[in-house]
Scaffold this motif. Structure first.
Motif, PDB file in Angstrom:
ATOM      1  N   THR A  68       0.847  -1.097   0.121  1.00 12.47           N
ATOM      2  CA  THR A  68      -0.103  -0.129  -0.079  1.00 12.47           C
ATOM      3  C   THR A  68       0.943   1.285   0.198  1.00 12.47           C
ATOM      4  OG1 THR A  68      -1.588  -1.279   1.305  1.00 12.47           O
ATOM      5  CG2 THR A  68      -1.952   1.215   1.231  1.00 12.47           C
ATOM      6  N   SER A  69       0.415   2.153  -0.855  1.00 12.58           N
ATOM      7  CA  SER A  69       1.061   3.608  -0.901  1.00 12.58           C
ATOM      8  C   SER A  69       0.076   4.687  -0.836  1.00 12.58           C
ATOM      9  CB  SER A  69       1.852   3.731  -2.180  1.00 12.58           C
ATOM     10  OG  SER A  69       3.107   2.811  -2.027  1.00 12.58           O
ATOM     11  N   ILE A  70       0.453   5.596  -0.186  1.00 13.21           N
ATOM     12  CA  ILE A  70      -0.384   6.865  -0.111  1.00 13.21           C
ATOM     13  C   ILE A  70       0.612   7.990  -0.931  1.00 13.21           C
ATOM     14  CG2 ILE A  70      -1.647   8.560   1.060  1.00 13.21           C
ATOM     15  CD1 ILE A  70      -2.173   6.552   3.129  1.00 13.21           C
ATOM     16  N   TRP A  71      -0.074   8.641  -1.966  1.00 16.92           N
ATOM     17  CA  TRP A  71       0.608   9.821  -2.776  1.00 16.92           C
ATOM     18  C   TRP A  71      -0.292  11.066  -2.501  1.00 16.92           C
ATOM     19  CZ3 TRP A  71       5.354   9.120  -4.802  1.00 16.92           C
ATOM     20  CH2 TRP A  71       5.883   7.702  -4.983  1.00 16.92           C
ATOM     21  N   SER A  72       0.416  12.085  -1.991  1.00 14.69           N
ATOM     22  CA  SER A  72      -0.546  13.336  -1.709  1.00 14.69           C
ATOM     23  C   SER A  72       0.196  14.586  -2.448  1.00 14.69           C
ATOM     24  CB  SER A  72      -0.721  13.679  -0.266  1.00 14.69           C
ATOM     25  OG  SER A  72      -1.386  14.641  -0.157  1.00 14.69           O
ATOM     26  N   ARG A  73      -0.615  15.420  -3.041  1.00 14.37           N
ATOM     27  CA  ARG A  73      -0.064  16.682  -3.367  1.00 14.37           C
ATOM     28  C   ARG A  73      -0.350  17.617  -2.221  1.00 14.37           C
ATOM     29  NH1 ARG A  73      -3.572  16.903  -8.811  1.00 14.37           N
ATOM     30  NH2 ARG A  73      -2.001  16.555 -10.214  1.00 14.37           N
ATOM     31  N   TRP A  74      -0.661  17.303  -1.275  1.00 10.49           N
ATOM     32  CA  TRP A  74      -1.064  18.196  -0.034  1.00 10.49           C
ATOM     33  C   TRP A  74       0.060  17.899   0.876  1.00 10.49           C
ATOM     34  CZ3 TRP A  74      -3.739  21.626  -2.574  1.00 10.49           C
ATOM     35  CH2 TRP A  74      -4.653  21.275  -3.191  1.00 10.49           C
ATOM     36  N   ASP A  75       0.629  18.646   1.786  1.00 13.67           N
ATOM     37  CA  ASP A  75       1.620  18.675   2.760  1.00 13.67           C
ATOM     38  C   ASP A  75       1.215  17.341   3.749  1.00 13.67           C
ATOM     39  OD1 ASP A  75       3.206  20.575   1.585  1.00 13.67           O
ATOM     40  OD2 ASP A  75       2.393  22.084   3.425  1.00 13.67           O
ATOM     41  N   VAL A  76       2.188  16.365   3.870  1.00  7.43           N
ATOM     42  CA  VAL A  76       1.907  15.424   4.620  1.00  7.43           C
ATOM     43  C   VAL A  76       2.579  15.798   6.003  1.00  7.43           C
ATOM     44  CG1 VAL A  76       2.698  12.979   5.395  1.00  7.43           C
ATOM     45  CG2 VAL A  76       2.059  13.523   3.100  1.00  7.43           C
ATOM     46  N   LEU A  77       2.025  15.869   7.084  1.00  8.97           N
ATOM     47  CA  LEU A  77       2.328  16.330   8.521  1.00  8.97           C
ATOM     48  C   LEU A  77       2.950  15.251   9.206  1.00  8.97           C
ATOM     49  CD1 LEU A  77      -0.966  18.514   9.311  1.00  8.97           C
ATOM     50  CD2 LEU A  77       0.980  19.196   8.241  1.00  8.97           C
ATOM     51  N   ASP A  78       2.421  14.104   8.932  1.00  8.92           N
ATOM     52  CA  ASP A  78       3.148  13.182   9.852  1.00  8.92           C
ATOM     53  C   ASP A  78       2.322  11.836   9.188  1.00  8.92           C
ATOM     54  OD1 ASP A  78       4.154  11.909  12.124  1.00  8.92           O
ATOM     55  OD2 ASP A  78       2.439  12.118  13.337  1.00  8.92           O
ATOM     56  N   VAL A  79       3.458  10.620   9.659  1.00  4.37           N
ATOM     57  CA  VAL A  79       2.971   9.143   9.121  1.00  4.37           C
ATOM     58  C   VAL A  79       2.729   8.573  10.550  1.00  4.37           C
ATOM     59  CG1 VAL A  79       3.707   7.100   8.455  1.00  4.37           C
ATOM     60  CG2 VAL A  79       4.467   9.180   7.286  1.00  4.37           C
ATOM     61  N   VAL A  80       1.712   7.888  10.544  1.00  2.00           N
ATOM     62  CA  VAL A  80       1.057   7.364  11.793  1.00  2.00           C
ATOM     63  C   VAL A  80       0.971   5.813  11.785  1.00  2.00           C
ATOM     64  CG1 VAL A  80      -1.242   7.356  13.230  1.00  2.00           C
ATOM     65  CG2 VAL A  80      -0.685   9.605  11.945  1.00  2.00           C
ATOM     66  N   GLY A  81       1.369   5.243  12.852  1.00  2.00           N
ATOM     67  CA  GLY A  81       1.489   3.788  12.975  1.00  2.00           C
ATOM     68  C   GLY A  81       0.151   3.035  12.721  1.00  2.00           C
ATOM     69  N   THR A  82       0.238   1.921  12.220  1.00  2.00           N
ATOM     70  CA  THR A  82      -1.009   0.989  11.920  1.00  2.00           C
ATOM     71  C   THR A  82      -0.809  -0.272  12.601  1.00  2.00           C
ATOM     72  OG1 THR A  82      -0.461   0.126   9.971  1.00  2.00           O
ATOM     73  CG2 THR A  82      -1.455   2.214   9.823  1.00  2.00           C
ATOM     74  N   SER A  92      -1.109  11.913   8.041  1.00  2.00           N
ATOM     75  CA  SER A  92      -1.944  13.110   8.431  1.00  2.00           C
ATOM     76  C   SER A  92      -1.555  14.013   7.300  1.00  2.00           C
ATOM     77  CB  SER A  92      -1.596  13.600   9.709  1.00  2.00           C
ATOM     78  OG  SER A  92      -1.999  14.821   9.867  1.00  2.00           O
ATOM     79  N   ILE A  93      -2.679  14.660   6.582  1.00  2.00           N
ATOM     80  CA  ILE A  93      -2.354  15.621   5.631  1.00  2.00           C
ATOM     81  C   ILE A  93      -2.902  16.935   5.833  1.00  2.00           C
ATOM     82  CG2 ILE A  93      -2.023  13.804   3.777  1.00  2.00           C
ATOM     83  CD1 ILE A  93      -4.617  14.657   2.494  1.00  2.00           C
ATOM     84  N   LEU A  94      -2.448  17.955   5.156  1.00  2.00           N
ATOM     85  CA  LEU A  94      -3.213  19.381   5.550  1.00  2.00           C
ATOM     86  C   LEU A  94      -4.171  19.521   4.075  1.00  2.00           C
ATOM     87  CD1 LEU A  94      -3.869  21.654   7.244  1.00  2.00           C
ATOM     88  CD2 LEU A  94      -1.607  22.957   6.270  1.00  2.00           C
ATOM     89  N   ALA A  95      -5.134  18.945   4.038  1.00  2.00           N
ATOM     90  CA  ALA A  95      -5.902  19.283   2.820  1.00  2.00           C
ATOM     91  C   ALA A  95      -6.473  20.731   2.721  1.00  2.00           C
ATOM     92  CB  ALA A  95      -7.100  18.448   3.040  1.00  2.00           C
ATOM     93  N   PRO A  96      -7.173  21.190   1.780  1.00  2.00           N
ATOM     94  CA  PRO A  96      -7.590  22.251   1.440  1.00  2.00           C
ATOM     95  C   PRO A  96      -8.701  22.703   2.616  1.00  2.00           C
ATOM     96  CG  PRO A  96      -7.476  21.403  -0.750  1.00  2.00           C
ATOM     97  CD  PRO A  96      -7.116  20.380   0.386  1.00  2.00           C
TER      98      PRO A  96
END
Length: 254
Positions: A68-82, A92-96
């Protein structure tokens, strides 16, 4: 905001035509956030994206592969454990519209761990009954989502990926028990699967079931303004993936 999910069926860089076809489709869909499964760390070559990935599984993956991958145009604030960092990834991303958790995963298929070993929850599993690992994974996901809601109460939430169950009312893949269990897990964290639609009516998929889904918290779900599926393109008569994908558009204001 455009969020999409797609299972890429383990692309190999040695198959240049399929690799290029996947990249072209990703560029065409033009999502702001991608949840890709059975994927590769280098499959997204577009400028402006940051990628975050589940851990590779040594005996399964090679040279950049991951589940699994997550790709984001928005700033990624943190990677959270699962609960299973080899299968799921959460950022965690900073979406509009504000901070958002994006959680990508694969729920095991029906025959996982029966005839062949299947890696789940950090353990090689075999000798399992049909759908057993599927049900067990949903229980762990339910706990994950509940914990994340408590830790990040001000965040919007998006959950998506390859759920290995059709949720269109036709019952073509999966079990009723599994579908009800997942619905309960989502409801426990106030999440709604917005891709529970009969995509057959549009003629996009023919007889194929849609098993890749996107789910949102109740506020984001009310902002959904478009749900658009696509089927995998053909190259030399063969599909570039054995899954279709789905795109969801969310209005920044209601």
């Amino acid at each position: 905001m455009r969020i999409a999910t797609w299972n890429l069926q383990r692309p190999s860089r040695t198959n240049a035509k399929r690799w290029l076809g996947l990249r072209e489709q990703i560029a065409y869909v033009d999502a702001d956030v991608w949840i890709l499964t059975e994927t590769h760390r280098r499959i997204v070559a577009l400028d402006g994206y940051s990628g975050h990935h589940s851990l590779p599984i040594e005996r399964i993956h090679s040279g950049g592969e991951c589940r699994t991958s997550i790709w984001s145009r928005w700033d990624v604030l943190d990677v959270v454990g699962t609960h299973d960092n080899e299968t799921s990834i959460c950022v965690s991303i900073l979406a509009p519209m504000g901070p958002m958790l994006v959680y990508g995963t694969i729920i095991p298929y029906g025959g996982a761990g029966q005839k062949h070993r299947y890696r789940s929850n950090g353990i090689d599993q075999d000798g399992q009954a049909s759908w057993q690992l599927h049900y067990a994974a949903i229980d762990r996901l339910k706990q994950d989502w509940s914990d994340l809601k408590k830790r990040f109460p001000q965040h919007g939430v998006c959950v998506g990926g390859d759920f290995n169950q059709a949720r269109d009312g036709r019952g073509r893949y999966g079990t009723v028990a599994g579908q009800m269990q997942l619905t309960g897990a989502l409801e426990a964290s106030s999440l709604l699967c917005v891709t529970e639609q009969d995509f057959f009516a549009s003629g996009v998929f023919g007889e194929k079931s849609v098993i890749d889904h996107l789910c949102f918290d109740s506020d984001l779900a009310t902002r959904v303004c478009n749900v658009q599926p696509w089927d995998a393109n053909l190259i030399e008569g063969k599909p570039i993936s054995d899954h279709g994908g789905v795109l969801v558009e969310i209005a920044s204001q209601c």
